[in-house]
Design a protein around this motif. Structure first.
Motif, short mmCIF file in Angstrom:
data_model
loop_
_atom_site.label_atom_id
_atom_site.label_comp_id
_atom_site.label_asym_id
_atom_site.label_seq_id
_atom_site.Cartn_x
_atom_site.Cartn_y
_atom_site.Cartn_z
N CYS A 168 -6.14 -10.24 -13.43
CA CYS A 168 -5.30 -8.47 -12.77
C CYS A 168 -3.65 -8.93 -14.24
CB CYS A 168 -4.80 -8.41 -12.03
SG CYS A 168 -6.64 -7.92 -10.81
N ARG A 169 -2.87 -8.54 -14.10
CA ARG A 169 -1.99 -8.14 -14.41
C ARG A 169 -1.13 -7.12 -13.49
NH1 ARG A 169 -3.93 -11.06 -18.16
NH2 ARG A 169 -5.22 -10.56 -20.15
N GLY A 170 0.15 -8.06 -14.12
CA GLY A 170 1.28 -7.51 -12.85
C GLY A 170 1.33 -8.84 -11.89
N TRP A 171 2.04 -8.15 -10.57
CA TRP A 171 2.58 -8.79 -8.99
C TRP A 171 1.25 -8.54 -8.39
CZ3 TRP A 171 6.45 -11.94 -8.25
CH2 TRP A 171 7.05 -12.76 -9.28
N ARG A 181 0.59 -1.07 0.40
CA ARG A 181 0.07 0.30 -0.08
C ARG A 181 0.52 0.76 0.01
NH1 ARG A 181 -3.85 2.46 4.08
NH2 ARG A 181 -5.54 3.77 2.82
N GLY A 182 1.08 2.22 -0.93
CA GLY A 182 1.10 3.72 -0.99
C GLY A 182 2.41 3.30 -1.73
N VAL A 183 3.00 2.30 -2.29
CA VAL A 183 4.23 1.76 -3.58
C VAL A 183 3.61 2.01 -4.60
CG1 VAL A 183 5.97 -0.21 -4.22
CG2 VAL A 183 5.29 0.29 -1.45
N GLY A 184 4.84 3.10 -5.64
CA GLY A 184 4.17 3.10 -6.47
C GLY A 184 4.02 1.99 -7.63
N PRO A 185 3.56 1.74 -8.80
CA PRO A 185 3.51 0.94 -9.41
C PRO A 185 4.19 0.71 -10.39
CG PRO A 185 2.20 2.80 -10.32
CD PRO A 185 2.93 2.74 -9.41
N ASP A 186 5.25 0.74 -11.14
CA ASP A 186 6.29 0.45 -10.92
C ASP A 186 7.36 -0.74 -11.00
OD1 ASP A 186 6.79 2.75 -12.95
OD2 ASP A 186 8.06 3.45 -11.90
N VAL A 187 6.96 -1.04 -9.51
CA VAL A 187 7.48 -2.50 -8.40
C VAL A 187 7.05 -2.85 -8.88
CG1 VAL A 187 8.11 -3.78 -6.69
CG2 VAL A 187 8.07 -0.87 -6.31
N PHE A 188 4.99 -3.06 -9.19
CA PHE A 188 4.22 -4.26 -9.46
C PHE A 188 4.39 -4.43 -11.02
CE2 PHE A 188 3.83 -3.04 -5.86
CZ PHE A 188 4.32 -4.06 -4.55
N PHE A 189 4.67 -3.41 -11.61
CA PHE A 189 4.83 -4.19 -13.40
C PHE A 189 5.90 -3.95 -14.07
CE2 PHE A 189 0.61 -2.98 -11.58
CZ PHE A 189 -0.13 -3.34 -11.73
N ALA A 198 9.48 -6.36 -5.43
CA ALA A 198 8.06 -7.22 -6.22
C ALA A 198 7.52 -8.61 -4.83
CB ALA A 198 6.88 -7.53 -6.99
N ARG A 199 8.72 -9.72 -5.58
CA ARG A 199 9.29 -10.49 -4.44
C ARG A 199 8.81 -10.00 -2.96
NH1 ARG A 199 9.49 -15.50 -7.87
NH2 ARG A 199 9.98 -14.77 -9.77
N GLU A 200 9.82 -9.49 -3.17
CA GLU A 200 10.07 -8.77 -1.88
C GLU A 200 9.25 -8.34 -0.61
OE1 GLU A 200 13.51 -5.82 0.83
OE2 GLU A 200 13.48 -6.92 -0.86
N PHE A 201 7.93 -7.32 -1.05
CA PHE A 201 6.80 -6.99 -0.64
C PHE A 201 5.93 -8.14 -0.70
CE2 PHE A 201 8.16 -2.61 -1.96
CZ PHE A 201 7.81 -1.90 -0.98
N CYS A 202 5.89 -8.78 -1.74
CA CYS A 202 4.70 -9.77 -0.93
C CYS A 202 5.08 -10.62 0.01
CB CYS A 202 4.41 -10.84 -2.41
SG CYS A 202 3.72 -9.47 -3.55
N ALA A 203 6.28 -10.96 -0.02
CA ALA A 203 6.47 -11.86 0.56
C ALA A 203 6.69 -11.98 2.65
CB ALA A 203 8.25 -11.90 0.91
#
Length: 110
Positions: free
Chosen positions: A86-89, A46-54, A64-69
């Motif tokens: 959905c697209r992306g991570w 939450r609050g992280v820019g979309p570039d990380v997940f796309f 992205a993996r680190e945030f989700c882990a």
């Protein structure tokens, strides 16, 4: 497109104002309300820019993996991504990972 958020009971409500273009003139903006599940309020991303997940092709998805882990809502996030194509991570998985997971679930259910 202009986006403004507010909270409703049980859901996050995003009010999107989409101007309708007609030639060089703009008509009145249309208000579109989209409901989001409340688990998204607890997401690590939450609050992280979309570039990380796309990430673009060839870019690392390690962030992205680190945030989700360590995310407390990765399971509902994953199910949301599968249900909504959905697209992306999402939920610690890439689009390709989710395609494989859906295929595996279908085989196991048969």
């Amino acid at each position: 497109m202009f986006v403004r958020g507010n909270l409703d009971l049980g859901l996050v409500s995003w009010h999107t104002f989409d101007p309708i273009e007609l030639g060089t003139e703009f008509l009145e903006p249309r208000r579109i309300e989209v409901q989001r599940p409340t688990w998204q309020l607890r997401a690590s991303c939450r609050g992280v820019g979309p570039d990380v997940f796309f990430p673009s092709r060839g870019e690392s998805s390690a962030a992205a993996r680190e945030f989700c882990a360590g995310c407390p809502v990765s399971a509902p996030c994953l199910e949301y991504a599968i249900a909504n194509d959905c697209r992306g991570w999402w939920g610690g998985t890439s689009e390709r990972d989710r395609v494989r997971l859906v295929r595996q679930r279908r085989r196991e259910a048969a």
